[in-house]
Structures are given as structure tokens and as C-alpha cells.
Design an enzyme around this catalytic site. Structure first.
Site, PDB file in Angstrom:
ATOM      1  N   ASP A   1     -15.469   5.704 -40.412  1.00  0.00           N
ATOM      2  CA  ASP A   1     -15.828   4.916 -41.583  1.00  0.00           C
ATOM      3  C   ASP A   1     -15.044   5.323 -42.822  1.00  0.00           C
ATOM      4  OD1 ASP A   1     -17.436   2.754 -41.188  1.00  0.00           O
ATOM      5  OD2 ASP A   1     -19.155   3.559 -42.266  1.00  0.00           O
TER       6      ASP A   1
ATOM      7  N   ASP B   1     -32.386   3.646 -37.160  1.00  0.00           N
ATOM      8  CA  ASP B   1     -32.858   3.895 -35.803  1.00  0.00           C
ATOM      9  C   ASP B   1     -34.354   3.597 -35.665  1.00  0.00           C
ATOM     10  OD1 ASP B   1     -33.357   5.955 -37.571  1.00  0.00           O
ATOM     11  OD2 ASP B   1     -33.121   7.561 -36.104  1.00  0.00           O
TER      12      ASP B   1
END
Length: 752
Positions: A145, A463
Site C-alpha cells: 500500500d 475483520d
């Protein structure tokens, strides 16, 4: 039984004795809480002969009563995880032949080469490539990233080293498949062999490893000048398939030409622009999902943090024992492994092992349709992330509204583990061009990505939010905790890093608890009530700070001024309060020592760090969440620092708290410790004079307990002279705040 298990893929055992004892404890504890609530409630409605004492006690009693109600609520929704603990055993030897196994795509995310050391990230990549799984069924994707040339150059070096490492591990059945872990002490490895042939090959591979390490470090120094031309938040997409054709000439001469078949390795840097939201880790993972769909399209995915290397080659085959079992396969969404760490000290002062979670709660959650996705170390069914009934006919317009305009991506829905030109050795410029399109900023605009498809956006704990939605749709999970850790990561070794990480976690969880995704109210949901309860406890865990803050301030001040908050020692209600406190300590002791395999010291450290978290990251994370919801702040994500230095590591290994952190963290901890010490001294002095031991005995015991929990703080203030001690400025501020609390308490009580 043995005959049936010889052909089965997995077996689970319900721990009935543990379940029965937990249910009995829950019943008795709930009964005690009910009696306490009755005792508190009658205080406000019973006429008192000692009117003055009643009026003075009213405010602190009310605060403590509210704190006890909140604590009781959080305790109740936690209990279902105790009632059906199960453990699982798998039999990978019963799996079908290699050619019949499904494909696996390993997705690894990194964001900052400075906070996440590049060489350690590459060790994670190599360990994933070395899983005991057919090479043509295994693909590894690294999301960078930061878009750093350092990372791109390093992954090429990692591929070169892997051409030596993989054949070595395959030939000698090496179990420690992370090179860094293996070569730190190769003589102690359980897979060490004494044959001359093995030693000869190990020495060769070790030379290649040292060369790999030096080249990564050298290119890291050279690459910094190139990384200055772009920023981690502003760079175009870049996707490369890493193989011999992508290497520079000096690197290609170092590879092993007899390496055999290698897993597919792909570098992915999605496009990032300041004008487009990038949605943190969830956005990076969703990009990997799209890119991998058109390059390998494996039906199962392993998601790893960049510092969480594979420690055992069998984790993939163990996960497949569940997915290929027809008894549970249709509804199984993911297989969760625990998070364990290679750098844990003997004292584990920051409770990084979280024994109560991995050895206790998650085994109980497995008995209630499975635990939540826990950040990393899980094998997930790709189909579960698509909000589409793939078997049903859907028109192209609906598919594109959900998945975006890529025809290749839509085509991948009806293909499992499709053969493609990249695995066949011939690169397709069309596929790579399409992959760049899938990794571009505009691709997700107007689609269902992050809302209906993939990992959920709008939360920095993507998550948990994703797993709540998946389990609401009927997907279940299983938890597997083999004796040998399947994955090992880097635990935080400083108080500062641990608390900063905690603010992110608990703030994100509070955001879920205060949103429409709170499991208790989220609809439509196919979760049963017990599942909703324990998942809500996960979301509300940060709210522990409210009762703990009340208990840390109100009882000590009242002890100083002789205001009783608990029954007299001669009162039968005292037994109920004593049972609640003592039994909760014994239960936690059991979770840490008996079930978790820890020590008495580990139990003490776990309690201390829980109190520290309540006073700091629980509180700040929850407040940060509230401020973000009110529009005063924007959600941010800072990767946890994995680049520890020798100084911080030494203090951690010695079992000494490293208090070199912001006063924002230190002052609440020190203030409560000093306040309790002052209150204890003043309270005992009052008891000696007034001789009302019977009325104040419970509060005196509670103060002693708080003093024991605060011993590392007093040690740091009074005895330590090192750089990691509590700064004198923090002690002065905390002392002043303690005096303010004492004076404020005096005036409030006097005012009544």
C-alpha cells in the site's frame, strides 16, 4: 470409533466437564449479581435513621450502582462463550491426492517499509510460498500500500532466494519454513538432520540466505531516493508477476535453475490518490481479491499480516480437512487459527499471548457456530465474500452494478481454480492490463465493493464487521489450535505501541457497537441469540473503562472519608460481594493458568495490563469513536510499529514496563495509583481512630488489591532510575490530579 476416524478428515470434542462447571458458575454468579442489585436498589428506597450518612452516601452509591449494572451487562453477554467449549483434531493424511486439492490464494498486506521492516515482510512471503501444498495450486499476492520501490525490489530478491529455499524444505521435510526463524538457530531445529548431504545443502542455502539479506538491505538504502518521487498516498497502480523474466540481470544469475515448479508470486500496489478514499486495510484486501480473481481465482484464501509468518507447512492441508468435509463444507466460511508470537518474554508483561482469548473464549465461540474473523491467520472461502448466488442466473447489468465493469472478474465467478496463461508460463498483457484496471481508484465507484462485496468498509476493524455480516447470512466458522503454532508474528514490546494499537482496535469495535451493525440489533440475521450476545461483547469490550474508572476513583475516596459503599463484615450481604470478587479472580486464574497454561505471574500481569488498558486505550478508543461519529474527527489508521530496537526489547525481556510514552497514557495510570495510595493511608488512619473496621473492611481489602496491581507503577516512581521509568513530570501532574480528586470529593461530600 477408531475405524470411522481412519477415514474422516476431522473430529471435534466437546469439553463437557468444563462446560458444566462454567454453566454452574454462570448461574451462581448471576444469582449473586441479582442479590447485589437488590441490595443496591433497596438503599434508595429504605428509610434511614442515620439521615445525614444516607444523604452523603447517595451520590457515590448511585455512581457505583450504575457501574455495577454496566459491568453486569458486559459480563452477561460474555457468558455464552463459556458454555460449549470444543477442540478440534484434523487428519490431513486422509485428504485426496494433490491433483484433486482446490487452489489457495495467499493474500499479504504491507503498508509502510519503515514501520514494517522489509526483510521480515519478505520472510513472511517466502514462508507462504513454502507451504506444503501443490505449487500449481498455490499463489501468493503481496499488497504494497506504500507503493515503495524498496518493497518491489525486495520481493524479486525473495523470489530468487525461494528458488533455493523451497527445494531444500521439500527435500528434507523442514517444518520451520520461515528462513529468518530457521537460521536464527538452525542447530536447535527439530527437523535438523546429521547426514552429510543435508549439512552440505543447508550450508549452501544459508549462504544464499545471507546474500538475500544483504541485497535486500542494500537495495533498501538505494531505493529510498526513488521512493521520494512518489508518496504512499499518491501513486499509480503497479502489478507485476514475479518470476525469472521480471528479474534484473544481476539477480537472475543468483537463482537456482533446478528449483522445480514455483508458486505464483504477484506484487500489487493499488492506485492511491488523495482525492479518493482508500479504506485502509479493507480496501487493500478487496483489491487483492479482484486481482487474484482473474490471475489464479482460487476458491480459498489465506489472509496474513505482513509480520505473521507461516511456522508450519501443514496449515493449508489442515484447513482443507474442514472445507473438503461434506458434513460442514456448504456453510463453512472460514477456518481461524490463533495469533501467536515468536518474541514473547517469559513474563509477558503486556499479555500479548491473550491466553483467555485463544485458549478459552475462542474454543467456546467454536461451539456457537464459530469465532469472529480475527485479523489474520484464517483460510476463507472466496464465495462467502460475494453477495451473489453464483449458481443462480443473474443478468449482466446486476452483476456489474455489484462487482464493477470488469468482464474478466464477472467471468471468474463461474470458474473455480481456472487454468490461466500466467500459471502456464506465458504472460498475458491483456490480463495484466485488466489487473491494473481492477486496482485503479475509480473502479469501485458505484459498485457494491465494501458494502455488499468483499471486506466491509466504514470500520478500521474490518475483520469483525465483515464476520458479523457473514455470520448473519448463515456462514459459520471453525477454530483450530494445533499444539505447534501454525503462524507466528511479532508482538508489541513497548507500552506505547501496545496502547496505540489498542486505541485503534477498541475504537473500531466501539464504532460497530454503536452502529446498526451491533449484533444484538442487526437485521436480518441468522445468528441465534447466544451468538449475538458474545459478538456484542466483542463490540462493547472497550466500555469496560467506565466501571473500572468508577471503581478506581470512588471507593478509595469514600474509604478516606469513611463513607461505606459495601456491607459490613457482619452483614450476610458481605458474603455475596466477597463471592463475586473472589470467584471472578479464581475464574480468571483458571482461564490463564489451568486452561491457558500460564503462570501465577502471567495471571497478575494479565490483570494489570487489563486495568491499564481500561484507563487508557479502552477509554481513548471509545471516546475517539464517539468524536468521529459526531463529526469532530476523521477515522485514521496507523500501522503498528514492528521495527523494535534493542533498548525497548531489553526492557521487555527483563519484565520491566517501558513507560516512555505520552503523558496522555501515563498520567491516568499513575494518578489512580497515587490516589489509591493516599486514600489507603488516610483510610487506615481513620480506621485506627474511628475503629469502624466492620463497616470499612471490604473497602480496605479492595484498596489492598489495587495497591498490589499498582506495584510496577510504584517501583518505577520510587526505585527505577533508568530512561524507561515514569517521567518525573508525569508523577507531578498525577500527584496534583490526585489531590484535586481528594479535595473535590471532600467538597462534594461536605456539600451534601
Amino acid at each position: 470409533m477408531e475405524n470411522s476416524m481412519s477415514h474422516s478428515l476431522h473430529h471435534f470434542q466437546v469439553h463437557k466437564l468444563r462446560a458444566i462447571s462454567n454453566i454452574a458458575y454462570s448461574f451462581l454468579y448471576f444469582l449473586a449479581l441479582t442479590i447485589i442489585i437488590y441490595y443496591r436498589g433497596t438503599f434508595f428506597f429504605t428509610k434511614r435513621t442515620e439521615t445525614k450518612i444516607y444523604i452523603v452516601s447517595y451520590t457515590p452509591w448511585l455512581i457505583i450502582f450504575v457501574a455495577e449494572l454496566l459491568y453486569s451487562f458486559l459480563w452477561i453477554i460474555n457468558q455464552p462463550m463459556q458454555w460449549r467449549p470444543i477442540t478440534r483434531t484434523v487428519f490431513p493424511e486422509n485428504l485426496p491426492k494433490n491433483e484433486e486439492l482446490p487452489g489457495i490464494d495467499v493474500l499479504i498486506c504491507t503498508a509502510d517499509p519503515n514501520r514494517e521492516p522489509t526483510f521480515e515482510v519478505m520472510n513472511t512471503v517466502v514462508s507462504a510460498m513454502t507451504l506444503d501444498y501443490p505449487a500449481d495450486k498455490l499463489s501468493v499476492y503481496l499488497s504494497d500500500d506504500g507503493g515503495a520501490f524498496v518493497t518491489l525490489n525486495a520481493i524479486k530478491e525473495a523470489w530468487v532466494f525461494a528458488t533455493w529455499w523451497l527445494p531444500f524444505c521439500r527435500r528434507y521435510n523442514v517444518k520451520t519454513i520461515c528462513p529468518l526463524a530457521y537460521f536464527q538457530n538452525p542447530q536447535s531445529q527439530e527437523d535438523c538432520q546429521s547426514e552429510d548431504d543435508f549439512i552440505h545443502h543447508r550450508n549452501i542455502v544459508q549462504e544464499k540466505y545471507e546474500a538475500f539479506k544483504q541485497r535486500v538491505q542494500l537495495k533498501k538504502e538505494r531505493g529510498r531516493k526513488f521512493d521520494n518521487k512518489t508518496t504512499s498516498r499518491d501513486h499509480p497502480p503497479l502489478i507485476q508477476v514475479i518470476d525469472e523474466n521480471s528479474l534484473e540481470e544481476d539477480a537472475s544469475t543468483l537463482m537456482n535453475l533446478e528449483s522445480g515448479e514455483m508458486p505464483l508470486l504477484v506484487y500489487v500496489a493499488r492506485e492511491k490518490r488523495p482525492s479518493h478514499p482508500h479504506n485502509f486495510k479493507a480496501g487493500a484486501v478487496n483489491t487483492l481479491l479482484r486481482v487474484s480473481s482473474i490471475l489464479s481465482n482460487s476458491p480459498y484464501i489465506l489472509l496474513l499480516d505482513c509480520d505473521m509468518y507461516c511456522n508450519d507447512p501443514m496449515s493449508a492441508r489442515r484447513a482443507m480437512c474442514f472445507y473438503l468435509d461434506p458434513k460442514i463444507s456448504p456453510s463453512l466460511g472460514w477456518v481461524q487459527y490463533p495469533q501467536k508470537f515468536h518474541n514473547i518474554s517469559e513474563t509477558d508483561i503486556y499479555n500479548s499471548q491473550m491466553r483467555e482469548i485463544w485458549s478459552g473464549y475462542w474454543e467456546g465461540a467454536d461451539g456457537l457456530q464459530g469465532p469472529t474473523i480475527s485479523g489474520t491467520n484464517f483460510y476463507l472461502r472466496r464465495k462467502a465474500l460475494y453477495d451473489i448466488n453464483i449458481d443462480a442466473s443473474m443478468n449482466l447489468k446486476e452483476l456489474k452494478e455489484s462487482l464493477g465493469p470488469s468482464n474478466e472478474l464477472i467471468k471468474s465467478l463461474s470458474q473455480n481454480d481456472k487454468p490461466n496463461v500466467i500459471k502456464g508460463g506465458e504472460k498475458s498483457s491483456v490480463l495484466l492490463q485488466e489487473a491494473h484496471f481492477l486496482a485503479s481508484c475509480p473502479y469501485e465507484e458505484g459498485t457494491g465493493w465494501g458494502q455488499k462485496v468483499g471486506f466491509q468498509y466504514g470500520s478500521i476493524v474490518e475483520d469483525v464487521k465483515t464476520s458479523i455480516i457473514l455470520q448473519s447470512k448463515g456462514w459459520r466458522s471453525v477454530y483450530l489450535n494445533p499444539s505447534r503454532p501454525q503462524f507466528l508474528g511479532s508482538a508489541t514490546t513497548t507500552l506505547n505501541d501496545m496502547l496505540l494499537q489498542g486505541i485503534r482496535w477498541y475504537g473500531g469495535l466501539a464504532d460497530i457497537g454503536l452502529s446498526k451493525y451491533c449484533p444484538l440489533i442487526y437485521k436480518p440475521s441468522r445468528m441465534h441469540i447466544l451468538q449475538k450476545m458474545y459478538k456484542s461483547w466483542i463490540a462493547f469490550i472497550g466500555f469496560d473503562f467506565l466501571p473500572v474508572l468508577c471503581f478506581a476513583i470512588i471507593p478509595p475516596i469514600c474509604f478516606t472519608y469513611g463513607i461505606p459503599l459495601y456491607p459490613k463484615l457482619s452483614d450476610p450481604f458481605f458474603i455475596v460481594f466477597a463471592f463475586v470478587f473472589t470467584s471472578s479472580q479464581l475464574k480468571y486464574l483458571s482461564d490463564i493458568v489451568i486452561i491457558g497454561g500460564g503462570s501465577i505471574q502471567a495471571w497478575l500481569n494479565a490483570q494489570r495490563i487489563w486495568m491499564v488498558k481500561c484507563l487508557t486505550c479502552y477509554a481513548y478508543g471509545t471516546l475517539d469513536c464517539v468524536m468521529t461519529k459526531l463529526g469532530f474527527r476523521e477515522a485514521t489508521f496507523t500501522p503498528t510499529n514492528k521495527a523494535g530496537d534493542d533498548d525497548t526489547t531489553n526492557w521487555y525481556q527483563l519484565g520491566k514496563y517501558d513507560f516512555r510514552t505520552s503523558n496522555m497514557f501515563v498520567v491516568p495510570i499513575v494518578t489512580t495509583a497515587i490516589l489509591n495510595l493516599c486514600c489507603f493511608v488516610g483510610g487506615v488512619a481513620r480506621l485506627i481512630v474511628a475503629r469502624n473496621w466492620d463497616a470499612m473492611f471490604a473497602q480496605m481489602l479492595f484498596s489492598i488489591y489495587l495497591l498490589v496491581m499498582s506495584m510496577p507503577v510504584f517501583e518505577s516512581i520510587l526505585l527505577r532510575k533508568d530512561d524507561a521509568r515514569i517521567a518525573p513530570s508525569a508523577t507531578k501532574i498525577s500527584t496534583c490530579l490526585s489531590l484535586v480528586f481528594l479535595i473535590l470529593g471532600y467538597f462534594i461530600l461536605s456539600f451534601h
